[in-house]
Motif scaffolding. Structure first.
Motif, PDB file in Angstrom:
ATOM      1  N   MET A   1     -36.669  68.894 -24.770  1.00  0.00           N
ATOM      2  CA  MET A   1     -37.258  67.729 -24.128  1.00  0.00           C
ATOM      3  C   MET A   1     -36.142  66.806 -23.650  1.00  0.00           C
ATOM      4  N   ARG A   2     -36.249  66.363 -22.399  1.00  0.00           N
ATOM      5  CA  ARG A   2     -35.207  65.507 -21.817  1.00  0.00           C
ATOM      6  C   ARG A   2     -35.771  64.112 -21.538  1.00  0.00           C
ATOM      7  N   VAL A   3     -35.046  63.094 -22.006  1.00  0.00           N
ATOM      8  CA  VAL A   3     -35.503  61.714 -21.924  1.00  0.00           C
ATOM      9  C   VAL A   3     -34.503  60.883 -21.128  1.00  0.00           C
ATOM     10  N   LEU A   4     -35.023  59.997 -20.282  1.00  0.00           N
ATOM     11  CA  LEU A   4     -34.188  59.025 -19.583  1.00  0.00           C
ATOM     12  C   LEU A   4     -34.368  57.677 -20.264  1.00  0.00           C
ATOM     13  N   VAL A   5     -33.258  57.064 -20.672  1.00  0.00           N
ATOM     14  CA  VAL A   5     -33.281  55.737 -21.285  1.00  0.00           C
ATOM     15  C   VAL A   5     -32.693  54.738 -20.301  1.00  0.00           C
ATOM     16  N   LEU A   6     -33.462  53.682 -19.984  1.00  0.00           N
ATOM     17  CA  LEU A   6     -32.984  52.583 -19.142  1.00  0.00           C
ATOM     18  C   LEU A   6     -32.810  51.363 -20.033  1.00  0.00           C
ATOM     19  N   GLU A   7     -31.569  51.025 -20.316  1.00  0.00           N
ATOM     20  CA  GLU A   7     -31.264  49.899 -21.206  1.00  0.00           C
ATOM     21  C   GLU A   7     -29.909  49.320 -20.818  1.00  0.00           C
ATOM     22  N   ASP A   8     -29.890  48.028 -20.446  1.00  0.00           N
ATOM     23  CA  ASP A   8     -28.643  47.415 -19.990  1.00  0.00           C
ATOM     24  C   ASP A   8     -27.777  46.898 -21.119  1.00  0.00           C
ATOM     25  N   ASP A   9     -28.354  46.700 -22.308  1.00  0.00           N
ATOM     26  CA  ASP A   9     -27.593  46.187 -23.446  1.00  0.00           C
ATOM     27  C   ASP A   9     -26.505  47.199 -23.814  1.00  0.00           C
ATOM     28  N   PRO A  10     -25.218  46.806 -23.734  1.00  0.00           N
ATOM     29  CA  PRO A  10     -24.132  47.765 -23.976  1.00  0.00           C
ATOM     30  C   PRO A  10     -24.070  48.270 -25.413  1.00  0.00           C
ATOM     31  N   GLU A  11     -24.721  47.563 -26.336  1.00  0.00           N
ATOM     32  CA  GLU A  11     -24.740  48.020 -27.723  1.00  0.00           C
ATOM     33  C   GLU A  11     -26.014  48.806 -28.028  1.00  0.00           C
TER      34      GLU A  11
ATOM     35  N   ALA B   1     -32.621  65.749 -25.479  1.00  0.00           N
ATOM     36  CA  ALA B   1     -31.522  65.589 -24.530  1.00  0.00           C
ATOM     37  C   ALA B   1     -31.757  64.233 -23.865  1.00  0.00           C
ATOM     38  N   VAL B   2     -30.714  63.399 -23.775  1.00  0.00           N
ATOM     39  CA  VAL B   2     -30.895  62.009 -23.331  1.00  0.00           C
ATOM     40  C   VAL B   2     -29.851  61.624 -22.294  1.00  0.00           C
ATOM     41  N   ASP B   3     -30.330  61.047 -21.179  1.00  0.00           N
ATOM     42  CA  ASP B   3     -29.451  60.438 -20.181  1.00  0.00           C
ATOM     43  C   ASP B   3     -29.667  58.936 -20.238  1.00  0.00           C
ATOM     44  N   LEU B   4     -28.593  58.173 -20.092  1.00  0.00           N
ATOM     45  CA  LEU B   4     -28.648  56.721 -20.207  1.00  0.00           C
ATOM     46  C   LEU B   4     -28.331  56.072 -18.863  1.00  0.00           C
ATOM     47  N   ALA B   5     -29.217  55.177 -18.417  1.00  0.00           N
ATOM     48  CA  ALA B   5     -29.001  54.391 -17.200  1.00  0.00           C
ATOM     49  C   ALA B   5     -28.974  52.920 -17.592  1.00  0.00           C
ATOM     50  N   ARG B   6     -28.138  52.120 -16.886  1.00  0.00           N
ATOM     51  CA  ARG B   6     -28.007  50.699 -17.231  1.00  0.00           C
ATOM     52  C   ARG B   6     -28.690  49.785 -16.217  1.00  0.00           C
ATOM     53  N   THR B   7     -29.080  50.324 -15.064  1.00  0.00           N
ATOM     54  CA  THR B   7     -29.761  49.529 -14.044  1.00  0.00           C
ATOM     55  C   THR B   7     -30.938  50.324 -13.483  1.00  0.00           C
ATOM     56  N   PRO B   8     -31.944  49.630 -12.899  1.00  0.00           N
ATOM     57  CA  PRO B   8     -33.042  50.352 -12.260  1.00  0.00           C
ATOM     58  C   PRO B   8     -32.563  51.279 -11.143  1.00  0.00           C
TER      59      PRO B   8
ATOM     60  N   GLU C   1     -30.476  73.887 -31.812  1.00  0.00           N
ATOM     61  CA  GLU C   1     -31.025  75.225 -32.017  1.00  0.00           C
ATOM     62  C   GLU C   1     -32.552  75.189 -31.995  1.00  0.00           C
ATOM     63  N   PHE C   2     -33.130  74.163 -32.618  1.00  0.00           N
ATOM     64  CA  PHE C   2     -34.583  74.023 -32.627  1.00  0.00           C
ATOM     65  C   PHE C   2     -35.098  73.816 -31.205  1.00  0.00           C
ATOM     66  N   ALA C   3     -34.407  72.981 -30.432  1.00  0.00           N
ATOM     67  CA  ALA C   3     -34.830  72.693 -29.064  1.00  0.00           C
ATOM     68  C   ALA C   3     -34.843  73.963 -28.217  1.00  0.00           C
ATOM     69  N   VAL C   4     -33.795  74.773 -28.330  1.00  0.00           N
ATOM     70  CA  VAL C   4     -33.720  76.018 -27.558  1.00  0.00           C
ATOM     71  C   VAL C   4     -34.798  76.995 -28.008  1.00  0.00           C
ATOM     72  N   LEU C   5     -35.002  77.106 -29.327  1.00  0.00           N
ATOM     73  CA  LEU C   5     -36.041  77.999 -29.836  1.00  0.00           C
ATOM     74  C   LEU C   5     -37.422  77.552 -29.349  1.00  0.00           C
ATOM     75  N   GLU C   6     -37.653  76.252 -29.305  1.00  0.00           N
ATOM     76  CA  GLU C   6     -38.942  75.736 -28.835  1.00  0.00           C
ATOM     77  C   GLU C   6     -39.200  76.154 -27.383  1.00  0.00           C
ATOM     78  N   VAL C   7     -38.182  76.036 -26.532  1.00  0.00           N
ATOM     79  CA  VAL C   7     -38.340  76.429 -25.132  1.00  0.00           C
ATOM     80  C   VAL C   7     -38.644  77.927 -25.028  1.00  0.00           C
ATOM     81  N   LEU C   8     -37.922  78.740 -25.787  1.00  0.00           N
ATOM     82  CA  LEU C   8     -38.151  80.179 -25.755  1.00  0.00           C
ATOM     83  C   LEU C   8     -39.542  80.537 -26.278  1.00  0.00           C
ATOM     84  N   MET C   9     -39.992  79.839 -27.319  1.00  0.00           N
ATOM     85  CA  MET C   9     -41.315  80.109 -27.881  1.00  0.00           C
ATOM     86  C   MET C   9     -42.420  79.709 -26.904  1.00  0.00           C
TER      87      MET C   9
END
Length: 223
Positions: free
Chosen positions: A1-11, A26-33, A154-162
Motif C-alpha cells: 500500500m502506497r500513501v502520500l503524506v502532505l505535511e509542511d511541518d518539518p518535524e 510505502a510513503v511519499d512526503l510532500a510539503r506543499t499542495p 516482506e509482508f507487503a510483498v507477500l500481500e501483493v502476491l497473494m
C-alpha cells in the motif's frame, strides 16, 4: 500500500512518514499542495494523509480538484480544527476521515488501514493460497498453520502476491506498490526481497519466477 503524506511541518511530516513506513506502508512526503499535486499526477496511491491547512494553500482545495477529475482516492485530514462545521466542510470537500491534532500514531495507522480496506469491498480479510494464509486485519502470515516472522516489507510483498495469486506480478508493479521515493529501489532490490521472503516461507517454494518479467504465486492459489 502506497500513501502520500502532505505535511509542511518539518518535524511532524518526517515522523508521520516514518511511523507509517514502520507499519508496512510505502510513503511519499510532500510539503506543499503543488508538490502533492505533482506526485498525485505521476504516482499511484492508495490513500492521502494531509494537513488541513498548509502555508501555501488549502488541502481541501487540492482534494476537491482531484474529486472533480473523477478520483476516488480516499483521504484523511490532520487538523487542529474540531468544530462540527469544520468536520462537515472536510467531508463536503471529499475527505473520508478527519483526525484532530495531537493524535496517537497508533490511531493514525489504524485509520489509514481502515480507509484502505473500505476501498477494497471485495477483498476477504484472510487471504489463502495453498497452505499459505495472510490475515490482513491482524497483519499475520502463516504457512501450514505455523506463524511466519516477516518484516513489514516482506509482508507487503507477500500481500501483493497473494492478492494476485496465480497471476504474474511484474517487478515494476511490486516496486510501485511496496516501495516509495524515499527508498528508491536499486535494480535488484525486488529480487533480493523475494529471496528473503522465500527463505522465510521455506520449501517447497510457492513463488515462481517468470524470467525477465516478475513472479507468480502458485497457479492453484486462491484468495
Amino acid at each position: 500500500m502506497r500513501v502520500l503524506v502532505l505535511e509542511d511541518d518539518p518535524e511532524l511530516g518526517p515522523v508521520v512518514a516514518a511511523q507509517l513506513r514502520d507499519a508496512g506502508f510505502a510513503v511519499d512526503l510532500a510539503r506543499t499542495p503543488a508538490e502533492a499535486d505533482l506526485k498525485l499526477s505521476v504516482n499511484s496511491y492508495d490513500c492521502v494523509v494531509a494537513d488541513r491547512s498548509v502555508p501555501d494553500g488549502d488541502s481541501l482545495t487540492l482534494l476537491a480538484a482531484h474529486r472533480r477529475t473523477g478520483s476516488t482516492l480516499p483521504s484523511l485530514l490532520l487538523t487542529v480544527l474540531d468544530a462540527v462545521s469544520d468536520r462537515v466542510a472536510d467531508f463536503e470537500h471529499g475527505a473520508a476521515d478527519h483526525l484532530v491534532k495531537p493524535f496517537a500514531f497508533a490511531e493514525l495507522v489504524e485509520r489509514v488501514r481502515t480507509l484502505y480496506r473500505r476501498e477494497q469491498p471485495a477483498r476477504l480479510p484472510v487471504l489463502r493460497a495453498g497452505d499459505l494464509e495472510v490475515d490482513l486485519p491482524r497483519r499475520r502470515a502463516s504457512r501450514a498453520e505455523v506463524l511466519l516472522s516477516l518484516s513489514a516489507k516482506e509482508f507487503a510483498v507477500l500481500e501483493v502476491l497473494m492478492l494476485r495469486a496465480g497471476e504474474v506480478v511484474t517487478r515494476t508493479q511490486l516496486i510501485e506498490s511496496c516501495w516509495d521515493e524515499a527508498n528508491e529501489p536499486m535494480s535488484n532490490v525486488v529480487d533480493v526481497l523475494i529471496g528473503q521472503l522465500r527463505r522465510r516461507l521455506g520449501p517447497p517454494d510457492p513463488i515462481g519466477t517468470v524470467r525477465g518479467v516478475g513472479y507468480r504465486l502458485g497457479d492453484e492459489a486462491q484468495a
